[in-house]
Design a protein around this motif. Structure first.
Motif, mmCIF file in Angstrom:
data_model
loop_
_atom_site.group_PDB
_atom_site.id
_atom_site.type_symbol
_atom_site.label_atom_id
_atom_site.label_comp_id
_atom_site.label_asym_id
_atom_site.label_seq_id
_atom_site.Cartn_x
_atom_site.Cartn_y
_atom_site.Cartn_z
ATOM 1 N N GLY A 88 15.215 -10.808 -7.181
ATOM 2 C CA GLY A 88 14.661 -12.099 -6.800
ATOM 3 C C GLY A 88 14.794 -12.441 -5.327
ATOM 4 N N LYS A 89 15.223 -11.484 -4.523
ATOM 5 C CA LYS A 89 15.427 -11.743 -3.090
ATOM 6 C C LYS A 89 14.452 -10.980 -2.195
ATOM 7 N N GLY A 90 13.484 -10.312 -2.795
ATOM 8 C CA GLY A 90 12.453 -9.650 -1.999
ATOM 9 C C GLY A 90 12.628 -8.164 -1.784
ATOM 10 N N ALA A 91 13.728 -7.575 -2.256
ATOM 11 C CA ALA A 91 13.929 -6.134 -2.045
ATOM 12 C C ALA A 91 12.905 -5.316 -2.824
ATOM 13 N N GLY A 92 12.642 -5.703 -4.058
ATOM 14 C CA GLY A 92 11.645 -4.993 -4.866
ATOM 15 C C GLY A 92 10.253 -5.131 -4.277
ATOM 16 N N GLU A 93 9.942 -6.314 -3.784
ATOM 17 C CA GLU A 93 8.641 -6.531 -3.162
ATOM 18 C C GLU A 93 8.491 -5.684 -1.906
ATOM 19 N N ALA A 94 9.553 -5.597 -1.115
ATOM 20 C CA ALA A 94 9.515 -4.750 0.082
ATOM 21 C C ALA A 94 9.293 -3.290 -0.304
ATOM 22 N N MET A 95 9.944 -2.853 -1.376
ATOM 23 C CA MET A 95 9.748 -1.477 -1.839
ATOM 24 C C MET A 95 8.305 -1.263 -2.294
ATOM 25 N N LEU A 96 7.758 -2.212 -3.037
ATOM 26 C CA LEU A 96 6.367 -2.094 -3.474
ATOM 27 C C LEU A 96 5.434 -1.999 -2.270
ATOM 28 N N GLN A 97 5.633 -2.846 -1.287
ATOM 29 C CA GLN A 97 4.799 -2.782 -0.082
ATOM 30 C C GLN A 97 4.911 -1.415 0.595
ATOM 31 N N HIS A 98 6.118 -0.893 0.653
ATOM 32 C CA HIS A 98 6.325 0.423 1.270
ATOM 33 C C HIS A 98 5.584 1.515 0.493
ATOM 34 N N LEU A 99 5.731 1.511 -0.825
ATOM 35 C CA LEU A 99 5.081 2.537 -1.647
ATOM 36 C C LEU A 99 3.566 2.447 -1.560
ATOM 37 N N LEU A 100 3.029 1.245 -1.471
ATOM 38 C CA LEU A 100 1.580 1.095 -1.299
ATOM 39 C C LEU A 100 1.147 1.646 0.061
ATOM 40 N N GLY A 101 1.976 1.469 1.069
ATOM 41 C CA GLY A 101 1.690 2.053 2.380
ATOM 42 C C GLY A 101 1.710 3.566 2.341
ATOM 43 N N VAL A 102 2.662 4.135 1.606
ATOM 44 C CA VAL A 102 2.719 5.591 1.448
ATOM 45 C C VAL A 102 1.452 6.078 0.750
ATOM 46 N N ALA A 103 1.058 5.371 -0.304
ATOM 47 C CA ALA A 103 -0.148 5.759 -1.050
ATOM 48 C C ALA A 103 -1.386 5.726 -0.156
ATOM 49 N N ARG A 104 -1.506 4.686 0.629
ATOM 50 C CA ARG A 104 -2.652 4.594 1.552
ATOM 51 C C ARG A 104 -2.607 5.712 2.582
ATOM 52 N N GLY A 105 -1.414 6.005 3.071
ATOM 53 C CA GLY A 105 -1.253 7.081 4.037
ATOM 54 C C GLY A 105 -1.629 8.442 3.482
ATOM 55 N N ARG A 106 -1.441 8.616 2.187
ATOM 56 C CA ARG A 106 -1.823 9.867 1.533
ATOM 57 C C ARG A 106 -3.306 9.920 1.202
ATOM 58 N N GLY A 107 -3.995 8.811 1.386
ATOM 59 C CA GLY A 107 -5.419 8.764 1.092
ATOM 60 C C GLY A 107 -5.756 8.545 -0.371
ATOM 61 N N TYR A 108 -4.801 8.062 -1.143
ATOM 62 C CA TYR A 108 -5.083 7.783 -2.548
ATOM 63 C C TYR A 108 -6.123 6.666 -2.655
ATOM 64 N N ALA A 109 -6.991 6.771 -3.651
ATOM 65 C CA ALA A 109 -7.965 5.720 -3.942
ATOM 66 C C ALA A 109 -7.359 4.644 -4.834
ATOM 67 N N ARG A 110 -6.320 5.028 -5.608
ATOM 68 C CA ARG A 110 -5.661 4.053 -6.475
ATOM 69 C C ARG A 110 -4.237 4.472 -6.782
ATOM 70 N N VAL A 111 -3.470 3.465 -7.182
ATOM 71 C CA VAL A 111 -2.086 3.647 -7.603
ATOM 72 C C VAL A 111 -1.958 2.973 -8.957
ATOM 73 N N SER A 112 -1.280 3.640 -9.894
ATOM 74 C CA SER A 112 -1.133 3.100 -11.237
ATOM 75 C C SER A 112 0.319 3.144 -11.670
ATOM 76 N N LEU A 113 0.608 2.469 -12.768
ATOM 77 C CA LEU A 113 1.942 2.487 -13.360
ATOM 78 C C LEU A 113 1.847 2.123 -14.829
ATOM 79 N N GLU A 114 2.902 2.469 -15.550
ATOM 80 C CA GLU A 114 3.059 2.067 -16.949
ATOM 81 C C GLU A 114 4.284 1.183 -17.012
ATOM 82 N N THR A 115 4.196 0.125 -17.811
ATOM 83 C CA THR A 115 5.333 -0.780 -17.991
ATOM 84 C C THR A 115 5.239 -1.438 -19.356
#
Length: 155
Positions: A88-115
């Motif tokens: 609840g303090k933003g660490a998970g959100e920061a990680m999500l932003q980072h992973l989305l940046g990695v995905a964009r850097g790799r040229g992925y068209a989409r990112v998915s997950l199961e939950t």
């Protein structure tokens, strides 16, 4: 979240990292039917095609997350977890932003997950929805049912 958060690729050797992965796996087993636990154990997080990251604030482990290469256009988010004292303090959100940046850097068209669909997964789902993730059909080996849902974000 206080300043000073740094996110780096990690080799999973630190005791604090191993403990947070163990906590994540324990939580997934407690909140999911046995056949629906898709969280990756330590050895699978080290497999080729999986890149694991840690977020630290002033040396303290705040969050973990990984991205798995599915194909040249598609990545999967794995093992997203904030340390209990950072929830609840933003660490998970920061990680999500980072992973989305990695995905964009790799040229992925989409990112998915199961939950999961239960209340235990609601905070994570709310975070994903905040960033535009939408429900999708099952991908990889996942099956959408009354417990599991799949989400995807077009990049």
């Amino acid at each position: 979240m206080t300043g000073g958060l740094t996110i780096t690729e990690d080799d999973l050797s630190g005791e604090d990292v191993r403990a947070l992965i163990a906590l994540h796996l324990s939580g997934m087993h407690a909140e999911s039917p046995a056949c629906k636990v898709h969280a990756l154990p330590l050895e699978k997080l080290r497999q080729p095609g999986v890149t694991f990251f840690t977020a630290h604030v002033e040396g303290a482990l705040a969050a973990i997350g990984a991205i798995k290469h599915l194909d040249d256009t598609h990545g999967e988010l794995k093992s997203m977890r904030a340390a209990p004292e950072w929830r609840g303090k933003g660490a998970g959100e920061a990680m999500l932003q980072h992973l989305l940046g990695v995905a964009r850097g790799r040229g992925y068209a989409r990112v998915s997950l199961e939950t999961g669909r239960t209340d235990a997964f609601a905070p994570a789902v709310a975070l994903y929805r905040k960033y535009g993730f939408e429900n999708c059909d099952g991908f990889a080996d996942y099956v959408v049912d009354d417990f599991s849902q799949c989400l995807t974000l077009e990049l």
